[in-house]
Structures are given as structure tokens and as C-alpha cells.
Scaffold this motif. Structure first.
Motif, PDB file in Angstrom:
ATOM      1  N   ALA A  30      -9.294 -75.006  43.565  1.00  0.00           N
ATOM      2  CA  ALA A  30     -10.529 -74.893  42.779  1.00  0.00           C
ATOM      3  C   ALA A  30     -11.734 -75.371  43.583  1.00  0.00           C
ATOM      4  CB  ALA A  30     -10.406 -75.696  41.483  1.00  0.00           C
ATOM      5  N   ALA A  31     -11.593 -76.491  44.254  1.00  0.00           N
ATOM      6  CA  ALA A  31     -12.702 -77.009  45.069  1.00  0.00           C
ATOM      7  C   ALA A  31     -13.062 -76.037  46.185  1.00  0.00           C
ATOM      8  CB  ALA A  31     -12.339 -78.379  45.636  1.00  0.00           C
ATOM      9  N   ALA A  32     -12.057 -75.395  46.761  1.00  0.00           N
ATOM     10  CA  ALA A  32     -12.326 -74.420  47.823  1.00  0.00           C
ATOM     11  C   ALA A  32     -13.068 -73.212  47.268  1.00  0.00           C
ATOM     12  CB  ALA A  32     -11.020 -73.998  48.490  1.00  0.00           C
ATOM     13  N   TYR A  33     -12.662 -72.736  46.087  1.00  0.00           N
ATOM     14  CA  TYR A  33     -13.392 -71.619  45.477  1.00  0.00           C
ATOM     15  C   TYR A  33     -14.818 -72.019  45.112  1.00  0.00           C
ATOM     16  CZ  TYR A  33      -9.685 -68.157  45.265  1.00  0.00           C
ATOM     17  OH  TYR A  33      -8.748 -67.223  45.601  1.00  0.00           O
ATOM     18  N   ARG A  34     -14.979 -73.226  44.599  1.00  0.00           N
ATOM     19  CA  ARG A  34     -16.325 -73.708  44.274  1.00  0.00           C
ATOM     20  C   ARG A  34     -17.199 -73.697  45.527  1.00  0.00           C
ATOM     21  NH1 ARG A  34     -15.810 -79.405  43.550  1.00  0.00           N
ATOM     22  NH2 ARG A  34     -16.040 -79.291  45.790  1.00  0.00           N
ATOM     23  N   ASP A  35     -16.672 -74.246  46.618  1.00  0.00           N
ATOM     24  CA  ASP A  35     -17.437 -74.307  47.858  1.00  0.00           C
ATOM     25  C   ASP A  35     -17.681 -72.921  48.456  1.00  0.00           C
ATOM     26  OD1 ASP A  35     -17.392 -77.026  47.481  1.00  0.00           O
ATOM     27  OD2 ASP A  35     -16.063 -77.449  49.180  1.00  0.00           O
ATOM     28  N   ALA A  36     -16.806 -71.962  48.126  1.00  0.00           N
ATOM     29  CA  ALA A  36     -16.959 -70.596  48.637  1.00  0.00           C
ATOM     30  C   ALA A  36     -17.905 -69.774  47.767  1.00  0.00           C
ATOM     31  CB  ALA A  36     -15.595 -69.913  48.718  1.00  0.00           C
ATOM     32  N   GLY A  37     -18.455 -70.396  46.703  1.00  0.00           N
ATOM     33  CA  GLY A  37     -19.429 -69.704  45.871  1.00  0.00           C
ATOM     34  C   GLY A  37     -18.840 -69.003  44.660  1.00  0.00           C
ATOM     35  N   ASP A  38     -17.630 -69.383  44.260  1.00  0.00           N
ATOM     36  CA  ASP A  38     -16.998 -68.779  43.085  1.00  0.00           C
ATOM     37  C   ASP A  38     -16.713 -69.874  42.055  1.00  0.00           C
ATOM     38  OD1 ASP A  38     -15.603 -67.254  41.254  1.00  0.00           O
ATOM     39  OD2 ASP A  38     -14.273 -66.339  42.730  1.00  0.00           O
ATOM     40  N   PRO A  39     -17.772 -70.421  41.416  1.00  0.00           N
ATOM     41  CA  PRO A  39     -17.568 -71.549  40.508  1.00  0.00           C
ATOM     42  C   PRO A  39     -16.754 -71.189  39.268  1.00  0.00           C
ATOM     43  CG  PRO A  39     -19.821 -70.760  40.352  1.00  0.00           C
ATOM     44  CD  PRO A  39     -19.183 -70.030  41.507  1.00  0.00           C
ATOM     45  N   TRP A  40     -16.806 -69.948  38.812  1.00  0.00           N
ATOM     46  CA  TRP A  40     -16.051 -69.595  37.605  1.00  0.00           C
ATOM     47  C   TRP A  40     -14.553 -69.583  37.870  1.00  0.00           C
ATOM     48  CZ3 TRP A  40     -18.367 -70.782  33.567  1.00  0.00           C
ATOM     49  CH2 TRP A  40     -19.739 -70.643  33.464  1.00  0.00           C
ATOM     50  N   ARG A  41     -14.150 -69.120  39.037  1.00  0.00           N
ATOM     51  CA  ARG A  41     -12.720 -69.199  39.379  1.00  0.00           C
ATOM     52  C   ARG A  41     -12.313 -70.661  39.491  1.00  0.00           C
ATOM     53  NH1 ARG A  41      -9.871 -65.400  43.721  1.00  0.00           N
ATOM     54  NH2 ARG A  41     -10.818 -63.932  42.285  1.00  0.00           N
ATOM     55  N   ALA A  42     -13.202 -71.487  40.047  1.00  0.00           N
ATOM     56  CA  ALA A  42     -12.924 -72.919  40.143  1.00  0.00           C
ATOM     57  C   ALA A  42     -12.731 -73.524  38.759  1.00  0.00           C
ATOM     58  CB  ALA A  42     -14.044 -73.630  40.894  1.00  0.00           C
ATOM     59  N   VAL A  43     -13.592 -73.155  37.825  1.00  0.00           N
ATOM     60  CA  VAL A  43     -13.475 -73.687  36.464  1.00  0.00           C
ATOM     61  C   VAL A  43     -12.138 -73.283  35.855  1.00  0.00           C
ATOM     62  CG1 VAL A  43     -14.392 -73.475  34.107  1.00  0.00           C
ATOM     63  CG2 VAL A  43     -15.937 -73.942  36.027  1.00  0.00           C
ATOM     64  N   ARG A  44     -11.740 -72.015  36.001  1.00  0.00           N
ATOM     65  CA  ARG A  44     -10.459 -71.565  35.436  1.00  0.00           C
ATOM     66  C   ARG A  44      -9.287 -72.343  36.036  1.00  0.00           C
ATOM     67  NH1 ARG A  44     -13.141 -66.709  35.926  1.00  0.00           N
ATOM     68  NH2 ARG A  44     -11.978 -66.079  37.771  1.00  0.00           N
ATOM     69  N   LEU A  45      -9.320 -72.572  37.329  1.00  0.00           N
ATOM     70  CA  LEU A  45      -8.243 -73.329  37.974  1.00  0.00           C
ATOM     71  C   LEU A  45      -8.234 -74.782  37.510  1.00  0.00           C
ATOM     72  CD1 LEU A  45      -8.583 -71.797  41.521  1.00  0.00           C
ATOM     73  CD2 LEU A  45      -6.486 -71.759  40.144  1.00  0.00           C
ATOM     74  N   LEU A  46      -9.404 -75.372  37.383  1.00  0.00           N
ATOM     75  CA  LEU A  46      -9.475 -76.758  36.918  1.00  0.00           C
ATOM     76  C   LEU A  46      -9.036 -76.876  35.463  1.00  0.00           C
ATOM     77  CD1 LEU A  46     -12.737 -77.878  38.687  1.00  0.00           C
ATOM     78  CD2 LEU A  46     -10.439 -78.799  39.083  1.00  0.00           C
ATOM     79  N   GLU A  47      -9.379 -75.885  34.651  1.00  0.00           N
ATOM     80  CA  GLU A  47      -8.903 -75.904  33.266  1.00  0.00           C
ATOM     81  C   GLU A  47      -7.384 -75.824  33.216  1.00  0.00           C
ATOM     82  OE1 GLU A  47     -12.695 -74.064  30.818  1.00  0.00           O
ATOM     83  OE2 GLU A  47     -11.185 -72.660  31.601  1.00  0.00           O
TER      84      GLU A  47
END
Length: 168
Positions: free
Chosen positions: A121-138
Motif C-alpha cells: 500500500a505504501a508503495a502504491y501511495r508513493d507511486a501516485g495511486d492512493p486509492w489502491r493504497a487505501v483498498r490495501l490498507l483497508e
């Protein structure tokens, strides 16, 4: 040296195995090379860390197998190093592979799988995909709540805290 240590068939002091330098592919040598690579990363020398970790991942897979825990852990460190170097194209597939392995080998709700999901999730967030990060964190939070009976400890990261606030 303790009595137990004296019965071990191999003695390793960080430089030598039974008084001799370890073979380059020896598990102890691999462990030291892995630690050295992570130390370079932690010191900010990503130019040295990346090729060392790439070589160690390859050697761990050859010597121990692709699914050995040491190989998977080294792969995770290589992904984290690519992430630190600002290279999500190389980091994301490795974080994905580590998560897939841990889910397959351990369980989707195993603490190591939950941490791997958070790392991805942190990697997706840093790559500019915060919504995928949110889904993974959820998903990580739901797994943590399942394994703790709904009584989770205070969050260890601001990302998880933000997901909790959004859900409640």
C-alpha cells in the motif's frame, strides 16, 4: 561460547566458517551480504545497495529456493530499496510477489502478510495511486481486526490511522 554453541556443526564469526572464509554462495555468506546491502541502503548509498541486493536475491533463490523465507525477506528488502530509490516500476512487482508468497505460505491474515499488504500500500501511495493504497490498507486493517477479535492495538502508522478514521 556457550555449551550449546560448541555443539553446533558450523561456527560463524561474521567473517569465517570454522576458521575458513565461507564460499560466496554459502548461506552464512549470503546472510552477511544481505545485511551489508541493507546497511548501505540505510546509510543512503542506494547505488551500492541495489546491485548487492539484486545479486543476493538471485543467489538466495539459487541456493535456498525462491520460496525460502530468507529469499522472500531479501526480495522485500530489494523492493523497499527500489522504493527508496524512487523506482516504483521495479518495486511494485516485488512487493506484489512478497505479498502473494506470504498469503500462500502463511495465510492472508498472518501478521507477516498484513505487514506485506501495508508495505505494498505504501508503495502504491508513493507511486501516485492512493486509492489502491487505501483498498490495501483497508484489507490489512480488516485482517488485523479478524485476528484480534476486533480489538486492535493503536495503529503503528499514520496511514492505518487515517483508514480507521474514514471507516468510523
Amino acid at each position: 561460547m556457550t555449551a550449546h554453541e560448541s555443539t553446533l556443526p558450523t561456527q560463524f564469526d561474521g567473517r569465517h566458517v570454522n576458521g575458513f572464509p565461507p564460499e560466496p554462495g554459502h548461506h552464512d555468506a549470503l546472510a552477511v551480504r544481505h545485511t551489508l546491502a541493507v546497511a548501505h541502503r540505510d546509510a543512503g548509498d542506494l547505488g551500492r545497495a541495489v546491485p548487492l541486493l539484486e545479486a543476493v536475491v538471485t543467489d538466495y533463490a539459487r541456493v535456498l529456493g525462491a520460496d525460502h523465507p530468507d529469499t522472500v525477506n531479501c526480495r522485500r528488502n530489494l523492493a523497499a530499496t527500489y522504493k527508496a530509490a524512487g523506482d516504483p516500476a521495479r518495486a511494485l512487482p516485488l512487493f506484489e510477489a512478497v505479498l502473494a508468497h506470504r498469503v500462500r505460505a502463511l495465510d492472508a491474515d498472518h501478521p507477516s502478510a498484513l505487514v506485506s499488504r501495508s508495505n505494498l500500500a505504501a508503495a502504491y501511495r508513493d507511486a501516485g495511486d492512493p486509492w489502491r493504497a487505501v483498498r490495501l490498507l483497508e484489507a490489512a486493517l480488516a485482517g488485523a481486526e479478524r485476528t484480534s477479535g476486533g480489538h486492535t492495538a493503536p495503529p503503528r502508522s499514520a496511514s492505518v490511522a487515517r483508514v480507521r478514521q474514514a471507516r468510523h
